[in-house]
Design a protein around this motif. Sequence first.
Motif, PDB file in Angstrom:
ATOM      1  N   UNK A  87       0.831  -1.206   0.000  1.00  0.00           N
ATOM      2  CA  UNK A  87       0.000   0.000   0.000  1.00  0.00           C
ATOM      3  C   UNK A  87       0.864   1.255   0.000  1.00  0.00           C
ATOM      4  N   UNK A  88       1.958   1.227   0.753  1.00  0.00           N
ATOM      5  CA  UNK A  88       2.849   2.388   0.806  1.00  0.00           C
ATOM      6  C   UNK A  88       3.523   2.618  -0.540  1.00  0.00           C
ATOM      7  N   UNK A  89       3.946   1.535  -1.192  1.00  0.00           N
ATOM      8  CA  UNK A  89       4.607   1.643  -2.495  1.00  0.00           C
ATOM      9  C   UNK A  89       3.679   2.290  -3.519  1.00  0.00           C
ATOM     10  N   UNK A  90       2.445   1.795  -3.576  1.00  0.00           N
ATOM     11  CA  UNK A  90       1.484   2.341  -4.539  1.00  0.00           C
ATOM     12  C   UNK A  90       1.092   3.766  -4.155  1.00  0.00           C
ATOM     13  N   UNK A  91       0.859   3.978  -2.861  1.00  0.00           N
ATOM     14  CA  UNK A  91       0.433   5.296  -2.405  1.00  0.00           C
ATOM     15  C   UNK A  91       1.464   6.378  -2.664  1.00  0.00           C
TER      16      UNK A  91
END
Length: 290
Positions: A108-112
């Motif tokens: 989620x952090x990577x995409x966000x």
Amino acid sequence: MVAVLRRLSVRIDTNSPPLTAPGVISWFGRLIDVTPEQSNLGMREGMELWGTGQGFAPLDIAGVESWLFDAPRGEHLLIAERKISFDVQNTPSREGRNLVIWTLNDIAAFIGHAVIDGRLQILEEETESAEENEPELFSGPGPFTLKPSNDFSILEEKGLDVSLAKPVLIPAKLHKVTGILKGPGEDEISRWVLNIGGLHILQEFELLDRSPMLNHVNLEIDTNPDFSELLSERRSHSDGMGDLLRWWTFDSETATVETYEVLVPAHSGMDATGAEWILDGVSNKLHMNY
């Protein structure tokens, strides 16, 4: 997950998968052309990319240890799309293998972060871009008339005379099918499929500026087409001992289909026995006794 990563500008090579026993963890591919931004997030050039897939059963240490026994030497990134039953700080290790595990929060952090700082494009943006380009071909109300190839060689082979036939139009559906081919790896493909008296892949096509005023002749249109068999294909694959032909199967569950109403120019005639025939002028398919 592979399709999502590719849409986020992550380049993945799916050739020559390592030999591992089947299990929860499966090989996605190998990272190539890693950008400095991706490197800062922990990705490395040549890093093997693995995933657990989604599921209710959590990933446990035993599963990682079993997989790690077969994993080749080098850098490995394991994307856990399911819960993990252990602390990643206690991840099993093996000499010569550097394992990094991304949890759901890491994904989620990577995409966000990619979306927020504008370095990477998200799926919706790419889809919108494709949709913006599409109206250049299919603009205004349909149906759209396809341009015929005027290839009558199959009629000559069958001893049929096109000069004795009459030109007609056949209502049909044209599908743009996008989805995942699964074989030794995964690959996203996009194909145009003409739905008229069967399903036919079109490598290329054009539209007529104006549709001719011709009678319409109806052929069967598949109301619930299954593209899995049509879009599956054999590809050359290197396993380290030479190139082999392997089947890549189209996964219908990943299919996204856009459908357009079209008209197909054709010629309709009758053979010496009185049997009717019709030649589809786009796919060059000859239908007898239609």
